[in-house]
Design a protein around this motif. Structure first.
Motif: not given
Length: 263
Positions: A23-29, A34-35
């Motif tokens: 699972t991607p980290s929260l920062s990546h999510q 926002f992207e």
């Protein structure tokens, strides 16, 4: 010597594949969120255009309101006699007006209706219903001393042929020591064979600090108004002849009931 075989987990065989499945980290999510955030909505430019107001038409509209507003003021639709005399939360005055309203011989002109509405919603000291009719006589006294002792003064005494009631009304004043127990003993003594009760009237309908050995009827001012008002409104609607004095009495009572709801 036999060569020992070792087993290798899929994770160790394909470390890059296992990392991709995590699972991607929260920062990546958050970065991805926002992207892909949508571009600002483009509002219709028409809303920014100035609105033209027809000043003469608006002035005519406000002028047309003056006549009905003047008629309403002359009709005294919002007149409140209790506001004029600054009744407020004055306990003695509010209790005196309540006694007047409950008195079948009061100058209000609607007889025992208010008292009967109250009796129909409280129980006797034995938990029974009161008689529907207070009887041939009914004496309602404010600031009364039933036993003759001025130190034992009760707010309202209702001494009728078929019922006996004492009402202790509180708005802001505290309950005195042994107050309700003393009133219950006094009511029981004076009632004789008649059904009786002591009503503890407060802003929140709380039980008294004393008198637990007796059945005390606890009411709030708001609930009291809710008991009485429907009966009186039905009576007022049924009146075919409406004199100025009757209208004044009706207005005074309804304004008072509205007033005590706010305690």
């Amino acid at each position: 010597m036999l060569k020992r075989e070792t087993t290798t987990s899929p994770r160790s065989l394909h470390p890059e594949k296992c990392a991709a499945q995590q699972t991607p980290s929260l920062s990546h999510q958050l970065a991805a969120f926002f992207e892909h955030w949508p571009q600002p909505l483009i509002l219709n430019s028409a809303v920014n255009q100035p609105v033209e107001i027809d000043v003469p038409a608006l002035a005519h509209f406000f002028d047309s309101l003056s006549q009905p507003l003047d008629a309403m003021r002359q009709n005294a639709a919002f007149f409140d006699p209790w506001e004029v005399i600054k009744l407020g939360r004055k306990e003695v005055l509010n209790t005196a007006i309540l006694a007047w309203m409950l008195n079948p011989r009061g100058s209000h002109g609607f007889g025992a209706l208010a008292l009967m509405a109250l009796l129909g919603n409280v129980q006797t000291s034995k938990g029974e219903a009161f008689p529907a009719d207070p009887g041939r006589y009914c004496h309602v006294r404010a600031e009364s001393s039933p036993g003759g002792d001025s130190a034992q003064r009760v707010d309202i005494e209702i001494d009728a042929e078929n019922v006996y009631l004492l009402i202790e009304a509180k708005i802001d004043a505290p309950e005195q020591y042994d107050q309700l127990a003393r009133y219950c003993r006094e009511a029981e003594s004076r009632a004789g064979a008649r059904p009786w009760t002591v009503i503890f009237l407060t802003s929140d309908g709380r039980p008294p600090l004393t008198g637990g050995e007796y059945r005390v009827s606890c009411l709030s001012w708001q609930v009291l108004a809710e008991f009485i008002e429907p009966t009186l409104r039905r009576h007022f609607r049924q009146q075919k002849v409406q004199s100025a004095t009757r209208s004044a009495a009706e207005l005074s009572v309804l304004r008072f009931l509205s007033h005590i709801r706010r305690f």
